[in-house]
Design a protein around this motif. Structure first.
Motif, PDB file in Angstrom:
ATOM      1  N   MET A 227      10.144  -0.005 -11.301  1.00  0.00           N
ATOM      2  CA  MET A 227       9.633   0.879 -10.245  1.00  0.00           C
ATOM      3  C   MET A 227       8.104   1.003 -10.352  1.00  0.00           C
ATOM      4  N   LEU A 228       7.445   0.957  -9.197  1.00  0.00           N
ATOM      5  CA  LEU A 228       5.980   1.078  -9.159  1.00  0.00           C
ATOM      6  C   LEU A 228       5.550   2.473  -9.574  1.00  0.00           C
ATOM      7  N   GLY A 229       4.295   2.605 -10.034  1.00  0.00           N
ATOM      8  CA  GLY A 229       3.724   3.933 -10.201  1.00  0.00           C
ATOM      9  C   GLY A 229       3.646   4.597  -8.836  1.00  0.00           C
ATOM     10  N   THR A 230       3.726   5.935  -8.812  1.00  0.00           N
ATOM     11  CA  THR A 230       3.807   6.624  -7.521  1.00  0.00           C
ATOM     12  C   THR A 230       2.549   6.428  -6.682  1.00  0.00           C
ATOM     13  N   THR A 231       1.392   6.375  -7.323  1.00  0.00           N
ATOM     14  CA  THR A 231       0.164   6.251  -6.540  1.00  0.00           C
ATOM     15  C   THR A 231       0.075   4.862  -5.921  1.00  0.00           C
ATOM     16  N   THR A 232       0.495   3.842  -6.653  1.00  0.00           N
ATOM     17  CA  THR A 232       0.541   2.486  -6.103  1.00  0.00           C
ATOM     18  C   THR A 232       1.584   2.416  -4.990  1.00  0.00           C
ATOM     19  N   ALA A 233       2.726   3.055  -5.216  1.00  0.00           N
ATOM     20  CA  ALA A 233       3.803   3.010  -4.213  1.00  0.00           C
ATOM     21  C   ALA A 233       3.352   3.610  -2.885  1.00  0.00           C
ATOM     22  N   THR A 234       2.676   4.745  -2.916  1.00  0.00           N
ATOM     23  CA  THR A 234       2.310   5.374  -1.651  1.00  0.00           C
ATOM     24  C   THR A 234       1.275   4.541  -0.896  1.00  0.00           C
ATOM     25  N   VAL A 235       0.538   3.709  -1.603  1.00  0.00           N
ATOM     26  CA  VAL A 235      -0.479   2.891  -0.933  1.00  0.00           C
ATOM     27  C   VAL A 235       0.074   1.525  -0.515  1.00  0.00           C
TER      28      VAL A 235
END
Ligand SMILES: *Cc1c(COP(=O)(O)O)cnc(C)c1O
Length: 394
Positions: A1-9
């Motif tokens: 799973m991606l880090g959340t900050t990377t995921a939102t971008v």
């Protein structure tokens, strides 16, 4: 799973049909098909994105991609409001004769679905004290199809043991739906504890700027396929511009939430020591009766707190009027702080008696924005000092 900050971008990148860095707004009600086969396929594709906007739009699909990544679920979908997410899911998943379990402390609209709408449609409901995990087990009947949980609950900030409820429901073959609006996937991921479907009022933290009404659902594709079928009939479609704004808002969710958490904690700590205050409801306080459970299943405690004053409604109302930064408003989760008297706000959705049973009359719900912590705390303490002085004089 991606880090959340990377995921939102980046989690929606594969949904971008062209090379624009910021996604275009697909302000169209319909899409053309090259041939009859593609057209026929578009009519039945669950959560599609290029048939007819009620059936899905690229802006919806981009939001859904980010939400599914953040919540750690197989799929997600977008609706016109949080309530549209809830009613569409409930209408999809239960029928007359079925039984649904919900919480006593829950958002007013959810309470009204349980107390008023579902019984009218022949669906029986039981509301349990969610602080007691065994209460869910005791409420299960052979007709139970769905358990609706919300944690932390609006506006009493009560906590539900997600793992315990998911285990009970699973053992009985019952689906669980969790309202994750207050926590956001940054602070809590219900699917990690076995909850089937997670929903949000995306109007709140996910969008984060108080300029869009929207809802999202996240869960297994098989369940969302059923919800999607019903969404075509309820027609609560999010407009493409609003979906675009929601995606734009979500890009910074991981940057906003730590500030909301810090401000909520600081306000709760400061107000809980104030002589005008009888009680602060906030799961991040060590004095919260369920603090241990909250700390176990959450990474942060959010920006919302419930504050009860020694002088009941009049004092709560005076406090609201004296706050400088939080304006009196029904929403929460935006960058600006807001404050509200829940018992007044819910009169459109619940009867007076239902409200009396759900919230103390003198409760103020304070939703901390992303302003500087020191400014918010000084403002709240000044308002609390002033009502105390006025109360002594009276
Ligand atoms: C606001 C809210 C809702 C309803 O969402 P809308 O977007 O206003 O329809 C549901 N649950 C919670 C916890 C909320 O705060």
């Amino acid at each position: 799973m991606l880090g959340t900050t990377t995921a939102t971008v980046h989690a929606d990148r594969h949904v971008h049909p062209d090379r624009a860095v910021a996604p275009p707004i697909y302000q169209t009600a319909a899409f053309s098909a090259a041939d009859s086969e593609t057209f026929a396929q578009g009519a039945v594709e669950p959560r599609g994105k290029d048939f007819y906007t009620r059936f899905g739009n690229p802006n919806h699909a981009q939001v859904a991609a980010v939400v599914a990544e953040l919540e750690g679920t197989e799929a997600a979908m977008v609706t016109a409001s949080g309530m549209a997410a809830l009613t569409t899911a409930v209408l999809a998943l239960v029928s007359a004769g079925d039984h649904v379990i919900g919480q006593k402390s829950t958002y007013g609209g959810t309470a009204s679905v349980l107390l008023n709408l579902l019984p009218r449609l022949g669906v029986s409901t039981t509301l349990v004290d969610q602080r007691d995990p065994d209460a869910f087990e005791r409420a299960v009947t052979p007709k139970t199809r769905l358990v609706l949980v919300e944690t932390p609950s609006n506006p009493l900030l009560q906590i539900t043991d997600l793992r315990a409820v998911a285990d009970v429901a699973r053992a009985h073959g019952v689906l669980t739906l969790a309202d994750n609006t207050f926590a956001t996937p940054l602070n809590q991921r219900p699917a990690e504890y076995g909850i089937d479907v997670v929903w949000h009022s995306a109007t709140k933290y996910l969008n984060g700027h108080s300029d869009v009404s929207a809802g999202v659902l996240a869960g297994p594709a098989e369940v969302l396929d059923r919800v999607w079928d019903t969404s075509l009939l309820t027609g609560a479609t999010l407009g493409p511009i609003d979906a675009w704004l929601l995606l734009r808002g979500m890009r910074t969710l991981p940057l906003r939430m730590p500030r909301h958490n810090a401000n909520g904690q600081a306000l709760a700590e400061a107000l809980s020591e104030h002589p005008a205050v009888t009680r602060v409801h906030y799961p991040g306080l060590a004095s919260h009766p369920q603090h241990k459970l909250a700390a176990h299943q959450m990474n942060g405690f959010g920006g919302v707190l419930g504050v009860e004053f020694t002088g009941g409604f009049d004092m709560a109302d005076a406090f609201l009027g004296l706050l400088h930064y939080p304006v009196r408003s029904a929403s929460l989760g935006g960058v600006e702080s807001l404050a509200v008297h829940p018992a007044s706000m819910w009169r459109g959705m619940l009867s007076d008696q239902q409200i009396t049973e759900a919230v103390p009359p003198g409760l103020v719900r304070l939703a901390a924005g992303t302003e500087d912590t020191a400014d918010l705390v000084a403002d709240a303490l000044a308002a609390a000092d002033a009502i105390l002085v006025a109360n002594r004089r009276a």
